[in-house]
Every structure is written in structure tokens, then in C-alpha cells.
Design an enzyme around this catalytic site. Structure first.
Site, short mmCIF file in Angstrom:
data_model
loop_
_atom_site.label_atom_id
_atom_site.label_comp_id
_atom_site.label_asym_id
_atom_site.label_seq_id
_atom_site.Cartn_x
_atom_site.Cartn_y
_atom_site.Cartn_z
N CYS A 70 1.17 -1.03 0.07
CA CYS A 70 -0.01 -0.17 -0.27
C CYS A 70 0.77 1.36 -0.24
CB CYS A 70 -0.81 -0.01 1.24
SG CYS A 70 -2.26 1.24 1.36
N CYS A 199 -4.37 5.96 -4.82
CA CYS A 199 -3.81 4.68 -4.30
C CYS A 199 -3.04 4.95 -4.78
CB CYS A 199 -4.71 4.06 -4.83
SG CYS A 199 -3.67 2.09 -4.92
N1 LIG Z 1 -6.01 -1.95 -2.67
C1 LIG Z 1 -4.98 -2.71 -2.77
C2 LIG Z 1 -3.73 -2.19 -1.45
C3 LIG Z 1 -4.02 -0.85 -1.42
C4 LIG Z 1 -3.59 -0.17 -1.98
C5 LIG Z 1 -3.29 1.71 -1.43
N2 LIG Z 1 -4.06 1.98 -0.94
C6 LIG Z 1 -2.14 2.36 -1.90
O1 LIG Z 1 -2.29 3.52 -1.82
O2 LIG Z 1 -1.10 1.18 -2.95
C7 LIG Z 1 -5.31 -3.99 -3.24
O3 LIG Z 1 -5.73 -5.17 -2.59
O4 LIG Z 1 -3.77 -4.23 -4.01
#
Ligand SMILES: N[C@@H](CCC[C@H](N)C(=O)O)C(=O)O
Length: 261
Positions: A70, A199
Site C-alpha cells: 500500500c 491509491c
Molecule cells: N487495495 C489494494 C491495497 C491498497 C493500495 C493502497 N491504497 C495504495 O495506496 O497503494 C490491493 O488490494 O492491492
């Protein structure tokens, strides 16, 4: 559930509940903590596992599932370690995608996210619309879709439809528009969390796909606008030569307390 300390923070409004390393974490507990009406609210939970000198980011999506990495969370985690555990930088942080090095920066923190992998192409559908997608592996899976307008994908209440042969473990989907040279804007539907305000790994995947399409000269830095703010993503060398991605952006802690959730 036993009472535990918690912290709440965000990076470009991608928000997380942080727990100490001895907190019990189950998928049910993650869902309860992330619930925006009956809980604290968050896109994910980060458990700070460590002994004061070695740290591991134990990351969970809001639905209780695990992810490898993340990008926004690791900056918030770095801030937490600096404020609560006197961590100094550069700092190595373990993740399910291996060790990442975090440095302090003008924007907040910069993370060396490693070498991305452009796996190929796929397709993503929402309703009756289907787009080609670039499959980028940032340790976690991404489908980058270039659209004419960020509203093209609609309200994204449901996960966009992906090809399970390309993404057997699910996928994070980014919809991207160009804003100018070295400048893009995106929306994201995250695996395990739904549409979020940002993200970090998604911003990296988007930058890689855009720079590749642009034939950019390296090192290249792109501004990536997300609904919750702005990130800066640098690819320091060509993809053929294992160029590395650096994600730079803010981190904020907004609350701390105890919870019996
Ligand atoms: N939902 C993603 C993991 C989280 C990613 C995050 N919000 C970021 O900032 O990179 C997954 O399941 O891969």
C-alpha cells in the site's frame, strides 16, 4: 475484543486505522474498524509489527483481505513510526512485497517502490462499456485504463469487471485522463476497499503506463492528481533496465485513541 490503542491517518485521503503490533487482527475486526458508520472508518488497517529497529507493515483492505503493498499507507506508517517510535530516516520497512525504503521529503515522505512490471494488456468493463487496460504489477495488481473523461466509468458502486485469467487474485483499477505533459489525473476502484480517494501503488502504475505510452526520457517525474490530492511519481530509469519507481506525497495522523471494536 480486547481494548487496543489505535491511530487514524491518511495519505491524500486514502485513510487507514493503525494498530499496535500486539493487537489481534481478524477479517471481522478489520471490517468493524473500517466501517464508516459503526466503526472508526478507513480504506484499510495497518498493524505496526516490529521491535523498535525492524518494522513490518501488516496491511489489510477494508473487507479484511490482505494486500502485498500500500503506497499511501506506507507513508502514513512511516509518520506513525517517526511520531510514536522515534524512527529515523532513511528507514527500511518490510511489506508482503519485500523491503521498501522510506525517506523524508518536502511533500512528506518518499517511498522507493521498486521496479514495476508491465505484464501486458487486458480489458476492463463497467456496465456496457469496455476499455483496453495496461496490466502493471506494483507488487499488487493494477489495470490502468485511459479514458476521455473521468466520469466515463460512472459511479463505480460495483467493482469493474476484469478478466480472471489475467488477474486471478482480483485487481485495482485506475481510470486516467491526461492533463498536460507529465501530468495526469485518475480515479481508482481498489480491490477489497471499493472506490477510494487515492491509491499510491495505483498512481505508480498509472505513471508507468503513461510514461511508457509517452516514450518519456528517464528519469521522469509525473504529477498524478487523485480525488484526495496530488502525488509525485518518478521512474528513475527505463523499464528494460529495471528502473525504480519513487512515490512522494503527504502523510497525516488525525486522531488517536482506544477502541474495543
Ligand atoms: N487495495 C489494494 C491495497 C491498497 C493500495 C493502497 N491504497 C495504495 O495506496 O497503494 C490491493 O488490494 O492491492
Amino acid at each position: 475484543m480486547a481494548e487496543t490503542d489505535f491511530w487514524k491517518g491518511h495519505g491524500t485521503e486514502n485513510d487507514f486505522v493503525l494498530l499496535p503490533g500486539d493487537a489481534e487482527v481478524t477479517p471481522e475486526r478489520v471490517r468493524a474498524l473500517c466501517d464508516r458508520r459503526a466503526g472508526i472508518g478507513g480504506d484499510g488497517v495497518i498493524r505496526a509489527v516490529g521491535d523498535g529497529s525492524h518494522w513490518f507493515m501488516d496491511y489489510y483492505n477494508a473487507d479484511g483481505s490482505l494486500s502485498e503493498m500500500c503506497g499511501n499507507g506506507i507513508r502514513v506508517f512511516a509518520l506513525h513510526l517517526r511520531e510514536e517510535h522515534h524512527a529515523t530516516f532513511p528507514l527500511e520497512i518490510g511489506t508482503r512485497d519485500g523491503i521498501k525504503v522510506l525517506s523524508e521529503s518536502e511533500l512528506g515522505f518518499s517511498a522507493d517502490m521498486g521496479s514495476p512490471r508491465v505484464v501486458g494488456t487486458s480489458t476492463i468493463s463497467v456496465g456496457d462499456r469496455t476499455w483496453p487496460a495496461v496490466h502493471v504489477d506494483m507488487g499488487n495488481p493494477h489495470a490502468v485504463v485511459f479514458v476521455d473523461d473521468l466520469d466515463d466509468a460512472g459511479p463505480l458502486h460495483d467493482p469493474p469487471v476484469h478478466d480472471p485469467a489475467d488477474y486471478p487474485d482480483g485487481v485495482n483499477v485506475e481510470f486516467v485522463v491526461r492533463r498536460g505533459p507529465g501530468h495526469v489525473a485518475m480515479r481508482v476502484h481498489e480491490r477489497g476497499s471499493g472506490e477510494t480517494r487515492s491509491c499510491g501503488t495505483g498512481a505508480c502504475a498509472v505513471m508507468v503506463a503513461a510514461a511508457r505510452a509517452d516514450g518519456a526520457a528517464y528519469p521522469a517525474t509525473y504529477r498524478v492528481d487523485v480525488p484526495g490530492g496530488t502525488l509525485a511519481v518518478t521512474l528513475d530509469g527505463s523499464l528494460d533496465q529495471d528502473g525504480r519507481v519513487h512515490l512522494d506525497g503527504p502523510a497525516v495522523i488525525v486522531a488517536r485513541g482506544t477502541t474495543a471494536l
